[in-house]
Design a protein around this motif. Structure first.
Motif, PDB file in Angstrom:
ATOM      1  N   ALA A  83       2.901 -22.687 -39.184  1.00  0.00           N
ATOM      2  CA  ALA A  83       2.073 -21.846 -38.319  1.00  0.00           C
ATOM      3  C   ALA A  83       1.513 -20.642 -39.059  1.00  0.00           C
ATOM      4  N   CYS A 117      10.196 -16.969 -40.717  1.00  0.00           N
ATOM      5  CA  CYS A 117       8.803 -17.411 -40.722  1.00  0.00           C
ATOM      6  C   CYS A 117       8.703 -18.853 -40.256  1.00  0.00           C
ATOM      7  N   ASN A 118       7.501 -19.215 -39.880  1.00  0.00           N
ATOM      8  CA  ASN A 118       7.136 -20.612 -39.652  1.00  0.00           C
ATOM      9  C   ASN A 118       6.048 -20.940 -40.662  1.00  0.00           C
ATOM     10  N   SER A 176      12.042 -25.489 -36.883  1.00  0.00           N
ATOM     11  CA  SER A 176      10.714 -24.883 -37.084  1.00  0.00           C
ATOM     12  C   SER A 176      10.752 -23.524 -37.776  1.00  0.00           C
ATOM     13  N   LEU A 177      11.904 -22.897 -37.917  1.00  0.00           N
ATOM     14  CA  LEU A 177      11.987 -21.552 -38.479  1.00  0.00           C
ATOM     15  C   LEU A 177      12.714 -21.568 -39.811  1.00  0.00           C
ATOM     16  N   PHE A 191       6.370 -26.921 -34.801  1.00  0.00           N
ATOM     17  CA  PHE A 191       5.788 -25.850 -33.999  1.00  0.00           C
ATOM     18  C   PHE A 191       6.575 -25.596 -32.719  1.00  0.00           C
ATOM     19  N   ARG A 215       3.135 -17.703 -39.844  1.00  0.00           N
ATOM     20  CA  ARG A 215       3.558 -16.452 -39.224  1.00  0.00           C
ATOM     21  C   ARG A 215       4.928 -16.048 -39.750  1.00  0.00           C
ATOM     22  N   TYR A 216       5.163 -14.746 -39.785  1.00  0.00           N
ATOM     23  CA  TYR A 216       6.466 -14.239 -40.210  1.00  0.00           C
ATOM     24  C   TYR A 216       6.707 -12.881 -39.562  1.00  0.00           C
ATOM     25  N   THR A 245       8.195 -20.127 -33.054  1.00  0.00           N
ATOM     26  CA  THR A 245       7.458 -19.226 -33.943  1.00  0.00           C
ATOM     27  C   THR A 245       8.157 -17.881 -33.945  1.00  0.00           C
ATOM     28  N   PRO A 246       8.050 -17.133 -35.044  1.00  0.00           N
ATOM     29  CA  PRO A 246       8.719 -15.823 -35.124  1.00  0.00           C
ATOM     30  C   PRO A 246       8.210 -14.858 -34.049  1.00  0.00           C
ATOM     31  N   SER A 274      -1.421 -24.820 -31.414  1.00  0.00           N
ATOM     32  CA  SER A 274       0.038 -24.762 -31.560  1.00  0.00           C
ATOM     33  C   SER A 274       0.730 -25.562 -30.466  1.00  0.00           C
TER      34      SER A 274
END
Length: 410
Positions: free
Chosen positions: A153, A149-150, A113-114, A406, A155-156, A409-410, A56
């Motif tokens: 990546a 979320c991303n 990124s989000l 990136f 992720r959320y 991130t959440p 990342s």
């Protein structure tokens, strides 16, 4: 014996690492830094070396991937979203099923990124807890939760719960640092991860429901249009509010030198200009000041927040606008159009952000019109068609700009 030696040599060759694995770390980093963000993400599962190298932290060094993200006309989008890469001029598919255990979701806003989604929590066996003030939802309005979320990546996380009315009627705006706003006709909610971790409520002192609110990051302020006219004739006025003063900070933005700038556009809509220091206002150009005057084309006006001066940023070419009125389709079929349609009384959906604007309409199937802002302000921007829009053939497209990366991130 010879066959046995040949087999041994083949097995030895198969166990040899690929040449790229033999590069020194600095050389390998130099090669991988030349990849686009999407290609780098796709390379991560190739080998253990690539997964460890393309961390990342490493991916945060790559330029963000600017995309037009389409909203599905129905919440159940099959666990994926379609996006357009304007630099490479092709469509890509963003799958969410690998990390998001929900099939019904709709993207509503983005920050660097989000990506922010309304998620139908009823579609999950373990939905987030409902807001205490929310009433029981009917089958027509299943409970929704706001998630960030991303997608690159994988992720959320969910934001603090909201009432059902905010989910149905609120407009979501996302800013830097994870700041989120939800605006309705009477009030706004704000959330900052570094703050109390709760939604803060702010009454709106506006004369009417805010239309197409935007967040101008460069000015750290929210802008919106309000109708201050009569039930028979709309009269639009621009309002703004600093992010640091959401309670009681709304005020009209007006200058005597602007004249009738808000009178020449029909159904105006705001979008953020390039760099967050400009506001774009897009609408149909009235052929006259009569109430039922038809539109001759789509006009893009630009407000420079440094000088507080308007200028014409772009005007849709007449041959392109004819397609939105249905004249191109009628000409291809050898038909004639009614005068009202030929005059241009048609709704054109406008969406985008950061100096890029896309246009969709019911009479333009399978493609979008695209306009890119001219930084120098000398050419009126660049107009083009975007073909091959995937899916959604039975609905009008909507979307917004998403800078995938990136950097957060959440």
């Amino acid at each position: 014996m010879a066959a046995s030696d040949s087999d041994s040599d083949a097995d030895a060759d198969a166990t040899l690492p690929a040449p790229i694995h033999l590069l020194p770390p600095d050389a390998l980093h130099n090669v991988l830094l030349r990849l686009s963000l999407r290609d780098a993400v796709l390379c991560r599962p190739v080998s253990r070396l690539f997964r460890e190298t393309l961390s990342s932290q490493f991916l945060a060094l790559l330029p963000t991937l600017r995309l037009l993200l389409l909203r599905h006309p129905r919440p159940d989008g099959g666990g994926c979203l379609h996006a357009f890469d304007p630099d490479r001029r092709h469509w890509i598919r963003l799958p969410f099923t690998a990390f998001l255990p929900y099939q019904s979701f709709s993207p509503v806003a983005s920050s660097p990124s989000l990506l922010y989604l309304w998620v139908e929590a009823a579609a999950s066996p373990s939905p987030p807890p409902p807001h205490p003030s929310s009433s029981s939802s009917s089958s027509a309005h299943p409970p929704k939760a706001l998630a960030v979320c991303n997608p690159f990546a994988g992720r959320y996380r969910f934001l603090p719960p909201l009432g059902s009315a905010w989910a149905r009627h609120g407009t979501v705006l996302a800013g830097p640092g994870g700041t989120v706003l939800v605006l309705t006709e009477l009030a706004a909610l704000s959330y900052t991860p570094s703050g109390s971790g709760k939604w803060m409520k702010h009454p709106l002192s506006l004369p009417s429901k805010p239309r197409s609110p935007i967040l101008a990051a460069g000015a750290a302020a929210v802008f919106a249009l309000c109708d201050v006219g009569t039930p028979w004739r709309s009269q639009w006025k621009l309002f703004s509010c600093p992010l640091a003063m959401l309670t009681g900070g709304w005020a009209p933005v007006e200058r005597a030198a602007w004249g009738d700038v808000f009178e020449i556009l029909k159904r105006p809509r705001l979008l953020a200009g390039a760099g967050g220091r400009r506001v774009l206002m897009i609408g149909g150009l009235r052929s006259s000041f009569a109430i039922d005057a038809p539109c001759s084309t789509v006009l893009i006006l630009r407000l420079d927040l440094a000088t507080m001066e308007w200028d014409e940023a772009g005007r849709m070419p007449s041959n392109m606008y004819r397609c939105f009125t249905g004249l191109c389709e009628a000409a291809a079929q050898g038909n004639t159009m009614p005068p009202a349609i030929a005059g241009g009384n048609n709704k054109v959906k406008v969406f985008g952000g950061d100096g890029k604007v896309w246009f969709a309409g019911k009479r333009v199937r399978g493609k979008l019109a695209m306009w890119e802002e001219d930084e120098l302000g000398t050419s009126g921007g660049k107009w083009d068609w975007v073909d091959g829009v995937p899916g959604y053939s039975d609905g009008v497209y909507r979307g917004f700009v998403f800078d995938g990366g990136f950097t957060a991130t959440p």
